[in-house]
Design a protein around this motif. Structure first.
Motif, PDB file in Angstrom:
ATOM      1  N   SER A 342       7.466   5.238   0.361  1.00  0.00           N
ATOM      2  CA  SER A 342       6.202   5.071   1.093  1.00  0.00           C
ATOM      3  C   SER A 342       6.406   5.186   2.603  1.00  0.00           C
ATOM      4  O   SER A 342       5.550   5.708   3.317  1.00  0.00           O
ATOM      5  CB  SER A 342       5.556   3.732   0.739  1.00  0.00           C
ATOM      6  N   TYR A 343       7.560   4.724   3.097  1.00  0.00           N
ATOM      7  CA  TYR A 343       7.881   4.862   4.525  1.00  0.00           C
ATOM      8  C   TYR A 343       8.377   6.279   4.830  1.00  0.00           C
ATOM      9  O   TYR A 343       7.918   6.913   5.769  1.00  0.00           O
ATOM     10  CB  TYR A 343       8.968   3.859   4.921  1.00  0.00           C
ATOM     11  N   LYS A 344       9.347   6.744   4.016  1.00  0.00           N
ATOM     12  CA  LYS A 344       9.998   8.038   4.285  1.00  0.00           C
ATOM     13  C   LYS A 344       9.039   9.210   4.183  1.00  0.00           C
ATOM     14  O   LYS A 344       9.099  10.162   4.960  1.00  0.00           O
ATOM     15  CB  LYS A 344      11.129   8.250   3.270  1.00  0.00           C
ATOM     16  N   GLU A 345       8.167   9.176   3.171  1.00  0.00           N
ATOM     17  CA  GLU A 345       7.311  10.327   2.879  1.00  0.00           C
ATOM     18  C   GLU A 345       5.916  10.198   3.500  1.00  0.00           C
ATOM     19  O   GLU A 345       5.023  10.963   3.172  1.00  0.00           O
ATOM     20  CB  GLU A 345       7.204  10.506   1.354  1.00  0.00           C
ATOM     21  N   ARG A 346       5.758   9.215   4.372  1.00  0.00           N
ATOM     22  CA  ARG A 346       4.490   9.022   5.107  1.00  0.00           C
ATOM     23  C   ARG A 346       3.293   8.855   4.164  1.00  0.00           C
ATOM     24  O   ARG A 346       2.313   9.552   4.240  1.00  0.00           O
ATOM     25  CB  ARG A 346       4.249  10.170   6.089  1.00  0.00           C
ATOM     26  N   TRP A 347       3.424   7.847   3.280  1.00  0.00           N
ATOM     27  CA  TRP A 347       2.280   7.473   2.445  1.00  0.00           C
ATOM     28  C   TRP A 347       1.333   6.546   3.213  1.00  0.00           C
ATOM     29  O   TRP A 347       0.234   6.266   2.750  1.00  0.00           O
ATOM     30  CB  TRP A 347       2.746   6.719   1.192  1.00  0.00           C
ATOM     31  N   ILE A 348       1.812   6.053   4.365  1.00  0.00           N
ATOM     32  CA  ILE A 348       1.088   4.990   5.082  1.00  0.00           C
ATOM     33  C   ILE A 348       0.558   5.502   6.418  1.00  0.00           C
ATOM     34  O   ILE A 348       1.288   6.142   7.181  1.00  0.00           O
ATOM     35  CB  ILE A 348       2.010   3.777   5.333  1.00  0.00           C
ATOM     36  N   ASP A 349      -0.704   5.210   6.698  1.00  0.00           N
ATOM     37  CA  ASP A 349      -1.303   5.551   7.986  1.00  0.00           C
ATOM     38  C   ASP A 349      -1.330   4.289   8.855  1.00  0.00           C
ATOM     39  O   ASP A 349      -2.137   3.386   8.639  1.00  0.00           O
ATOM     40  CB  ASP A 349      -2.724   6.089   7.798  1.00  0.00           C
ATOM     41  N   PHE A 350      -0.404   4.219   9.824  1.00  0.00           N
ATOM     42  CA  PHE A 350      -0.261   3.037  10.677  1.00  0.00           C
ATOM     43  C   PHE A 350      -1.099   3.114  11.954  1.00  0.00           C
ATOM     44  O   PHE A 350      -1.300   2.116  12.639  1.00  0.00           O
ATOM     45  CB  PHE A 350       1.207   2.873  11.113  1.00  0.00           C
ATOM     46  N   SER A 357     -11.329   3.563   9.794  1.00  0.00           N
ATOM     47  CA  SER A 357     -11.867   2.446   9.017  1.00  0.00           C
ATOM     48  C   SER A 357     -11.141   1.157   9.368  1.00  0.00           C
ATOM     49  O   SER A 357      -9.937   1.168   9.647  1.00  0.00           O
ATOM     50  CB  SER A 357     -11.702   2.714   7.520  1.00  0.00           C
ATOM     51  N   THR A 358     -11.878   0.051   9.341  1.00  0.00           N
ATOM     52  CA  THR A 358     -11.283  -1.241   9.672  1.00  0.00           C
ATOM     53  C   THR A 358     -10.564  -1.802   8.448  1.00  0.00           C
ATOM     54  O   THR A 358     -10.734  -1.344   7.331  1.00  0.00           O
ATOM     55  CB  THR A 358     -12.360  -2.237  10.121  1.00  0.00           C
ATOM     56  N   GLY A 359      -9.767  -2.846   8.697  1.00  0.00           N
ATOM     57  CA  GLY A 359      -9.061  -3.499   7.597  1.00  0.00           C
ATOM     58  C   GLY A 359      -7.930  -2.638   7.074  1.00  0.00           C
ATOM     59  O   GLY A 359      -7.342  -1.826   7.797  1.00  0.00           O
ATOM     60  N   ALA A 360      -7.620  -2.817   5.808  1.00  0.00           N
ATOM     61  CA  ALA A 360      -6.538  -2.062   5.171  1.00  0.00           C
ATOM     62  C   ALA A 360      -6.924  -1.815   3.718  1.00  0.00           C
ATOM     63  O   ALA A 360      -7.675  -2.582   3.127  1.00  0.00           O
ATOM     64  CB  ALA A 360      -5.233  -2.854   5.242  1.00  0.00           C
ATOM     65  N   PHE A 361      -6.427  -0.715   3.162  1.00  0.00           N
ATOM     66  CA  PHE A 361      -6.669  -0.449   1.746  1.00  0.00           C
ATOM     67  C   PHE A 361      -5.562   0.428   1.196  1.00  0.00           C
ATOM     68  O   PHE A 361      -4.779   1.028   1.945  1.00  0.00           O
ATOM     69  CB  PHE A 361      -8.048   0.194   1.502  1.00  0.00           C
ATOM     70  N   CYS A 362      -5.507   0.484  -0.139  1.00  0.00           N
ATOM     71  CA  CYS A 362      -4.576   1.388  -0.816  1.00  0.00           C
ATOM     72  C   CYS A 362      -5.374   2.243  -1.784  1.00  0.00           C
ATOM     73  O   CYS A 362      -6.162   1.730  -2.571  1.00  0.00           O
ATOM     74  CB  CYS A 362      -3.512   0.596  -1.567  1.00  0.00           C
ATOM     75  N   HIS A 369       1.049  10.140  -5.512  1.00  0.00           N
ATOM     76  CA  HIS A 369       1.524   8.828  -5.084  1.00  0.00           C
ATOM     77  C   HIS A 369       0.399   8.076  -4.351  1.00  0.00           C
ATOM     78  O   HIS A 369      -0.597   8.684  -3.949  1.00  0.00           O
ATOM     79  CB  HIS A 369       2.758   8.979  -4.183  1.00  0.00           C
ATOM     80  N   PRO A 370       0.543   6.772  -4.160  1.00  0.00           N
ATOM     81  CA  PRO A 370      -0.477   6.004  -3.441  1.00  0.00           C
ATOM     82  C   PRO A 370      -0.495   6.334  -1.945  1.00  0.00           C
ATOM     83  O   PRO A 370       0.486   6.849  -1.387  1.00  0.00           O
ATOM     84  CB  PRO A 370      -0.048   4.544  -3.657  1.00  0.00           C
ATOM     85  N   TYR A 371      -1.625   6.006  -1.311  1.00  0.00           N
ATOM     86  CA  TYR A 371      -1.803   6.153   0.146  1.00  0.00           C
ATOM     87  C   TYR A 371      -2.330   4.827   0.684  1.00  0.00           C
ATOM     88  O   TYR A 371      -3.248   4.232   0.107  1.00  0.00           O
ATOM     89  CB  TYR A 371      -2.811   7.257   0.469  1.00  0.00           C
ATOM     90  N   ALA A 393      -0.135  -0.484  -4.500  1.00  0.00           N
ATOM     91  CA  ALA A 393       0.615   0.761  -4.724  1.00  0.00           C
ATOM     92  C   ALA A 393       1.565   0.609  -5.916  1.00  0.00           C
ATOM     93  O   ALA A 393       1.622   1.470  -6.798  1.00  0.00           O
ATOM     94  CB  ALA A 393       1.391   1.142  -3.460  1.00  0.00           C
ATOM     95  N   GLY A 394       2.296  -0.509  -5.944  1.00  0.00           N
ATOM     96  CA  GLY A 394       3.244  -0.750  -7.025  1.00  0.00           C
ATOM     97  C   GLY A 394       2.563  -0.874  -8.377  1.00  0.00           C
ATOM     98  O   GLY A 394       3.101  -0.440  -9.408  1.00  0.00           O
ATOM     99  N   HIS A 395       1.359  -1.435  -8.371  1.00  0.00           N
ATOM    100  CA  HIS A 395       0.586  -1.574  -9.599  1.00  0.00           C
ATOM    101  C   HIS A 395       0.287  -0.195 -10.187  1.00  0.00           C
ATOM    102  O   HIS A 395       0.595   0.096 -11.353  1.00  0.00           O
ATOM    103  CB  HIS A 395      -0.714  -2.313  -9.267  1.00  0.00           C
ATOM    104  N   PHE A 396      -0.291   0.677  -9.370  1.00  0.00           N
ATOM    105  CA  PHE A 396      -0.712   1.981  -9.896  1.00  0.00           C
ATOM    106  C   PHE A 396       0.431   2.983  -9.983  1.00  0.00           C
ATOM    107  O   PHE A 396       0.370   3.928 -10.768  1.00  0.00           O
ATOM    108  CB  PHE A 396      -1.893   2.515  -9.077  1.00  0.00           C
TER     109      PHE A 396
END
Length: 603
Positions: A342-350, A357-362, A369-371, A393-396
């Motif tokens: 998730s870190y290496k492949e840029r699954w996360i928008d920091f 959008s406010t807050g956080a979501f997956c 893969h999850p985003y 993310a781990g769930h799905f």
């Protein structure tokens, strides 16, 4: 110090997610969308009126699953592109285009469920026996039979699906595009304000004058849009009520809880017990914050402050990974590999930028893969937020690999259990890492202020307010800004009593939450955290066997009801005991904070 947010075009690439595994370009997206429309036409021609026996049912459902798997990346891409910058014209148009085409496709495909439900139930049961892959799908379909309308009505309703989802889009446009915040002034100095900076920074600002002035400025801007936002919300509510009545549900609550596969008593219990029994513990916590900060009075604007701001570690994105790896190591190498990717492949928008959008979501699209979306401010408590989203993310990641596209997603009631589970694992890991009273107090206050406050207070008070709104709607009434403000203020006053002054602007909190456009979602946070609190205790006490059980729960996806999933993990949610135990545990944490604060004072 809080800075003005840059436009999306100016944020660093490494802080953004990489959507190319969905589509390499907008051109490729539009091509795939056109192909999907053709695919839907061909599907309709091939199977409409042709499903008569188990083999033809299985053939149709196999083709439908294939078609549905092609829809998922399109839906995900349209949503994610817009979520990072809702001021982007191209993203707005792409999202609208997808919505209109998806509605057409939905209308074309509505024959599938209508025609399957005209067949004898024995035929469907036989199809389930011949293909276990579609057992859950067909069971859920049969369960809906009494609420199914005439095929032509279903087709028409499906054609209007993008119109029915319009209030949510309008809410986001009002909030993220039209609403512009002026700078606010304290002591002759000007400070920038935005939705993201208020919820990410100013709300937790240690300086009382800055924090309260930011709250007032933020609330004043919300107030300018209260009537439009209320009208938007009423549109959503009336559409839900009409659908509930058309389909023949006894109440709007029965309609909204149907897909959650839980009894209404579980919904009411979650709200009633927490409103009554958690309130005293949280009032004690509010008093502790007031004393620690030397505040003459405790106001609603002060509830998100840290117990000890001088001990609030700052953390980079890179540093967060070490904490999360160490905390989640107990989940096993496969789970940690997902975190690493998730870190290496840029699954996360920091990134922090305007229009995001406010807050956080997956978002966890089947077949990809999850985003994760988060606006990283560098506060240590965001390790908990990121761990939460990595829990989704781990769930799905597990469910999507183990189940087919129809079986992967569980009931909304259960959806927040894996996410809050990760927060508990982070907390438990940090508590074991040091005996320093100040560090322990910081960790426990993070659990109370982030994990439990957010999920058991913020979202639960939303749920209590939401229930009052739906009671009005169910009795044939509507809402406006004045009514919504009154209902929200009433819930806040009931919960906080005389421990917190509900200052002007607090009643507008209902304007800040997109969850109200997602049915009875807010109460599920406390439901999920009730389950994960009990399972995290099992993991602490039993170790690997409890972890193994939990991994099996994640893999089960939507093949079992929330009650059955909780049972797999060793928790019985048919009784109120897990919830009472969790409330008592929160009380113990607050008492421990009071004790540690006294110890630190003496030293």
């Amino acid at each position: 110090m809080v800075k003005s947010l840059p436009p999306r075009s100016q944020v660093k690439l490494e802080d953004t997610w990489d959507l190319t595994s969905l589509f390499s370009s907008e051109e490729e997206f539009y091509q795939a969308l056109a192909q999907l429309e053709d695919h839907a036409n061909a599907f309709q021609q091939q199977f409409s009126g042709k499903m008569t026996d188990p083999p033809s049912i299985i053939e149709a459902l196999t083709a439908y699953a294939e078609l549905y798997e092609k829809l998922v990346p399109l839906s995900t891409y349209a949503s994610l592109v817009l979520s990072t910058d809702q001021t982007n014209d191209a993203a707005q148009m792409l999202s609208s285009k997808f919505g209109s085409i998806a509605a057409k496709i939905s209308s074309k495909l509505s024959f599938l469920s209508s025609e399957l439900l005209t067949l004898p139930e024995e035929t469907l049961q036989q199809a389930m026996q011949e293909s276990a892959d579609f057992k859950v799908y067909l069971e859920k379909l049969i369960r809906k039979k009494q609420y199914q309308l005439h095929p032509e009505v279903e087709k028409t309703l499906a054609a209007y699906s993008s119109t029915f989802s319009a209030p949510y889009g309008l809410y986001n446009t009002t909030k993220m595009v039209d609403m512009k915040f002026d700078d606010f002034e304290v002591g002759g100095k000007s400070y920038p304000l935005s939705y993201v900076s208020f919820e990410g920074d100013w709300e937790a600002e240690p300086d009382a004058e800055l924090r309260r002035t930011a709250f007032a400025a933020f609330s004043n801007k919300l107030k300018d849009y209260q009537h439009t936002t209320a009208k938007t919300y009423d549109m959503q509510l009336q559409a839900e009520k009409t659908t509930s009545d058309l389909r023949g549900y006894e109440t709007i609550f029965d309609y909204l809880l149907f897909n959650q596969e839980v009894d209404r008593s579980l919904y009411n219990r979650q709200i009633d017990l927490i409103m009554k029994e958690l309130a005293p513990h949280m009032r004690k916590y509010a008093k502790l914050l007031q004393e620690a900060h030397g505040l003459g009075k405790m106001t609603f604007a002060d509830l998100k402050i840290s117990l000890d701001p001088s001990y609030e570690p700052e953390i980079t994105v890179e540093e967060s990974k070490k904490y999360i790896d160490d905390a989640l190591e107990i989940m096993g190498p496969d789970y940690l590999e997902m975190v690493d990717r998730s870190y290496k492949e840029r699954w996360i928008d920091f990134a922090q930028n305007t229009g995001k959008s406010t807050g956080a979501f997956c978002s966890s699209p089947y077949g990809d893969h999850p985003y994760i979306l988060i606006s990283w401010t560098g506060r240590m408590n965001e390790v908990f937020v990121l761990a939460h989203e990595l829990g989704h993310a781990g769930h799905f990641y597990n469910a999507n690999r183990e189940q087919n596209v129809f079986n992967a997603r569980p009931s909304l009631y259960f959806i927040e259990a894996p996410s809050t589970m990760n927060e508990m694992l982070v907390a438990n890991h940090l508590l074991k890492s040091s005996e320093d009273p100040k560090f322990k107090r910081w960790v426990i206050s993070s659990i109370v202020a982030r994990t439990y406050y957010h999920n058991f207070v913020t979202h639960l008070l939303e749920a209590a307010y939401q229930r009052k709104v739906y009671e009005r709607i169910d009795s044939g009434q509507s809402v406006n800004a004045g009514i919504l403000n009154g209902l929200k203020r009433g819930v806040l006053e009931e919960f906080w009593g005389d421990a917190v002054e509900i200052t002007p602007g607090a009643e507008l909190t209902w304007m800040r939450q997109p969850h109200y456009y997602m049915g009875l979602y807010p109460y599920t946070y406390s439901a999920g955290l009730t389950i994960s609190t009990q399972v995290s205790k099992r993991i602490l006490n039993e170790g690997q066997p409890a972890v193994d059980d939990w991994i099996e729960v994640l893999k089960a996806g939507g093949t079992k009801t929330p009650v059955e999933l909780a049972q797999m993990a060793g928790v019985d949610i048919t009784t109120e005991q897990p919830l009472r135990d969790t409330i008592a545990y929160i009380g113990e944490l607050v008492d421990e904070l009071v004790k540690l604060t006294e110890e630190i004072k003496v030293k």
